[in-house]
Design a protein around this motif. Structure first.
Motif, mmCIF file in Angstrom:
data_model
loop_
_atom_site.group_PDB
_atom_site.id
_atom_site.type_symbol
_atom_site.label_atom_id
_atom_site.label_comp_id
_atom_site.label_asym_id
_atom_site.label_seq_id
_atom_site.Cartn_x
_atom_site.Cartn_y
_atom_site.Cartn_z
ATOM 1 N N LEU A 1 0.832 -1.105 -0.153
ATOM 2 C CA LEU A 1 -0.066 0.032 -0.044
ATOM 3 C C LEU A 1 0.885 1.111 -0.006
ATOM 4 N N MET A 2 2.017 1.348 0.727
ATOM 5 C CA MET A 2 2.884 2.483 0.878
ATOM 6 C C MET A 2 3.578 2.536 -0.517
ATOM 7 N N ARG A 3 3.935 1.514 -1.102
ATOM 8 C CA ARG A 3 4.559 1.736 -2.757
ATOM 9 C C ARG A 3 3.430 2.285 -3.634
ATOM 10 N N ARG A 4 2.255 1.937 -3.498
ATOM 11 C CA ARG A 4 1.452 2.113 -4.349
ATOM 12 C C ARG A 4 1.116 3.952 -3.943
ATOM 13 N N LEU A 5 0.939 4.242 -2.667
ATOM 14 C CA LEU A 5 0.672 5.578 -2.209
ATOM 15 C C LEU A 5 1.857 6.511 -2.791
ATOM 16 N N LEU A 6 2.963 5.911 -2.652
ATOM 17 C CA LEU A 6 4.122 7.016 -3.009
ATOM 18 C C LEU A 6 4.191 7.008 -4.465
ATOM 19 N N GLY A 7 3.769 5.876 -5.315
ATOM 20 C CA GLY A 7 4.021 5.819 -6.519
ATOM 21 C C GLY A 7 3.163 7.102 -7.372
ATOM 22 N N ARG A 8 1.824 7.049 -6.817
ATOM 23 C CA ARG A 8 1.032 8.044 -7.100
ATOM 24 C C ARG A 8 1.386 9.424 -6.747
ATOM 25 N N ALA A 9 2.031 9.637 -5.706
ATOM 26 C CA ALA A 9 2.483 10.970 -5.112
ATOM 27 C C ALA A 9 3.563 11.558 -5.732
ATOM 28 N N HIS A 10 4.456 10.876 -6.516
ATOM 29 C CA HIS A 10 5.530 11.470 -7.282
ATOM 30 C C HIS A 10 6.343 12.219 -6.282
ATOM 31 N N PRO A 11 6.906 11.792 -5.264
ATOM 32 C CA PRO A 11 7.611 12.702 -4.194
ATOM 33 C C PRO A 11 8.800 13.445 -4.650
ATOM 34 N N THR A 12 8.975 14.486 -4.124
ATOM 35 C CA THR A 12 10.274 15.246 -4.409
ATOM 36 C C THR A 12 11.344 14.646 -3.680
ATOM 37 N N GLU A 13 12.570 15.121 -4.140
ATOM 38 C CA GLU A 13 13.864 14.683 -3.539
ATOM 39 C C GLU A 13 13.784 15.097 -1.920
ATOM 40 N N ARG A 14 13.192 16.297 -1.689
ATOM 41 C CA ARG A 14 13.404 16.639 -0.544
ATOM 42 C C ARG A 14 12.405 16.142 0.291
ATOM 43 N N GLU A 15 10.972 15.868 -0.006
ATOM 44 C CA GLU A 15 10.051 15.217 0.577
ATOM 45 C C GLU A 15 10.420 13.860 1.136
ATOM 46 N N VAL A 16 11.137 13.055 0.077
ATOM 47 C CA VAL A 16 11.701 11.843 0.342
ATOM 48 C C VAL A 16 12.766 11.785 1.456
ATOM 49 N N HIS A 17 13.689 12.718 1.399
ATOM 50 C CA HIS A 17 14.791 12.941 2.612
ATOM 51 C C HIS A 17 14.251 13.215 3.851
ATOM 52 N N SER A 18 13.137 13.965 3.781
ATOM 53 C CA SER A 18 12.462 14.365 5.192
ATOM 54 C C SER A 18 12.081 12.993 5.832
ATOM 55 N N LEU A 19 11.219 12.214 4.934
ATOM 56 C CA LEU A 19 10.651 10.946 5.262
ATOM 57 C C LEU A 19 11.928 10.035 5.726
ATOM 58 N N LEU A 20 12.894 10.033 4.949
ATOM 59 C CA LEU A 20 14.090 9.133 5.458
ATOM 60 C C LEU A 20 14.493 9.522 6.690
ATOM 61 N N GLY A 21 14.695 10.829 6.962
ATOM 62 C CA GLY A 21 15.084 11.208 8.576
ATOM 63 C C GLY A 21 14.141 10.580 9.393
ATOM 64 N N THR A 22 12.708 10.882 9.194
ATOM 65 C CA THR A 22 11.858 10.540 10.293
ATOM 66 C C THR A 22 11.824 8.881 10.590
ATOM 67 N N PHE A 23 11.901 8.082 9.582
ATOM 68 C CA PHE A 23 12.045 6.926 9.988
ATOM 69 C C PHE A 23 13.189 6.177 10.104
ATOM 70 N N ARG A 24 14.462 7.117 9.875
ATOM 71 C CA ARG A 24 15.550 6.329 10.494
ATOM 72 C C ARG A 24 15.821 6.678 11.991
ATOM 73 N N LYS A 25 15.210 7.698 12.341
ATOM 74 C CA LYS A 25 14.988 7.865 13.595
ATOM 75 C C LYS A 25 14.113 7.015 14.433
ATOM 76 N N ALA A 26 12.927 6.820 13.835
ATOM 77 C CA ALA A 26 11.803 6.064 14.557
ATOM 78 C C ALA A 26 12.511 4.492 14.496
ATOM 79 N N ASN A 27 13.264 4.156 13.467
ATOM 80 C CA ASN A 27 13.839 2.845 13.467
ATOM 81 C C ASN A 27 14.786 2.712 14.561
ATOM 82 N N ALA A 28 15.605 3.602 14.819
ATOM 83 C CA ALA A 28 16.586 3.573 15.846
ATOM 84 C C ALA A 28 16.089 3.573 17.056
#
Length: 287
Positions: A239-266
């Motif tokens: 579901l997340m892959r389909r959602l992100l596929g439709r959203a066409h996120p920008t590089e900045r948006e993806v980097h922000s999400l990467l930072g959030t999930f990196r901290k959450a996973n840690a």
């Protein structure tokens, strides 16, 4: 200079001249496609000013009036015109209906339409969007003709015009006032009349696929840490892959999400480590 160089220079000059002519032709066509606006027997100066303002908003400058009321510089028309008082309104030209019909491809506007082809004056008709697409192919001087505030254009006038346009509205009350109708219609024609708007560039550059895949890896780690059953995790990952596929996120948006999930996973990993160290139960898993 060699013969070959002479030939190359001549070809470049020819291509440059052709490009200049094409640009000039394109500019001429663009200018010709900008319609003039005609108002037939407007009853109040305020509506003339409102239409002039709408014209200014959407890149039009040529206003023509058939039997207008008196337009005074300190009157209602100039008060309603905004910045159009500087050019559109003072340059408005008084003409006759016959002159408009004789010199322009004409589009009459009406709120009351025919229901079928037995009403030749008001059917067929185009919506503003359909009219915009139609006029893209018209390389001729064009006039958008608006009627009187209370009665609009009559059947005899409409029968002398080339096309009819009507704005879709609620069937219980489809009649817009003159200023509203002009604003809506000119807005829909803006692709023919406005080169640039005040809006920023809306083209979206999608984030690199490698960054998107890194996000999915982080999200998979996050799902694993939640303790959900495997088939639920697989469904949520899809579901997340389909959602992100439709959203066409920008590089900045993806980097922000990467930072959030990196901290959450840690944090989740640290919580698991502490639970094991102190013999506490791990994050509860679904049964």
């Amino acid at each position: 200079m060699s013969d070959g160089e002479d030939g190359d220079a001549g070809e470049e000059a020819t291509e440059a001249a052709a490009a200049a002519r094409a640009a000039e032709t394109a500019e001429t066509v663009a200018d010709r496609r900008k319609p003039v606006v005609v108002v037939v027997e407007p009853e109040t100066p305020g509506n003339v000013g409102t239409i002039a303002r709408a014209m200014k908003n959407f890149g039009l400058t040529d206003l023509k009036l058939v039997d207008p009321p008196e337009i005074e510089e300190d009157g209602e028309a100039y008060g309603f015109a905004g910045h159009a008082r500087e050019d559109v309104l003072p340059n408005a030209e008084e003409v006759t209906f016959e002159e408009v019909v004789a010199n322009y491809h004409t589009v009459g506007t009406t709120a009351i339409t025919g229901e079928d082809d037995r009403s030749h004056e008001r059917f067929p008709f185009k919506t503003p969007v359909e009219l915009r697409e139609s006029l893209k192919a018209v390389d001729a001087p064009t006039a958008i003709v608006f009627g009187r505030e209370g009665r609009g254009l009559n059947n005899e006038e409409l029968s002398r015009l080339d096309e009819v346009c009507s704005i879709p509205a609620d069937d219980d009350y489809p009649v817009l006032n003159l200023g509203q109708a002009a604003t809506v219609l000119l807005y829909e024609l803006r692709d023919l009349t406005v080169d640039e708007t005040q809006l920023p560039d809306t083209e979206v550059t999608r984030a690199p696929e490698a960054d998107v895949e890194r996000f999915h890896d982080f999200f998979d780690e996050f799902l694993a840490a939640t303790g959900q059953r495997e088939h639920v995790r697989e469904k949520n990952a899809l579901l997340m892959r389909r959602l992100l596929g439709r959203a066409h996120p920008t590089e900045r948006e993806v980097h922000s999400l990467l930072g959030t999930f990196r901290k959450a996973n840690a944090k989740l990993e640290h919580a698991d480590h502490l639970a094991a160290k102190y013999d506490e139960p791990p994050y509860p898993k679904e049964q």
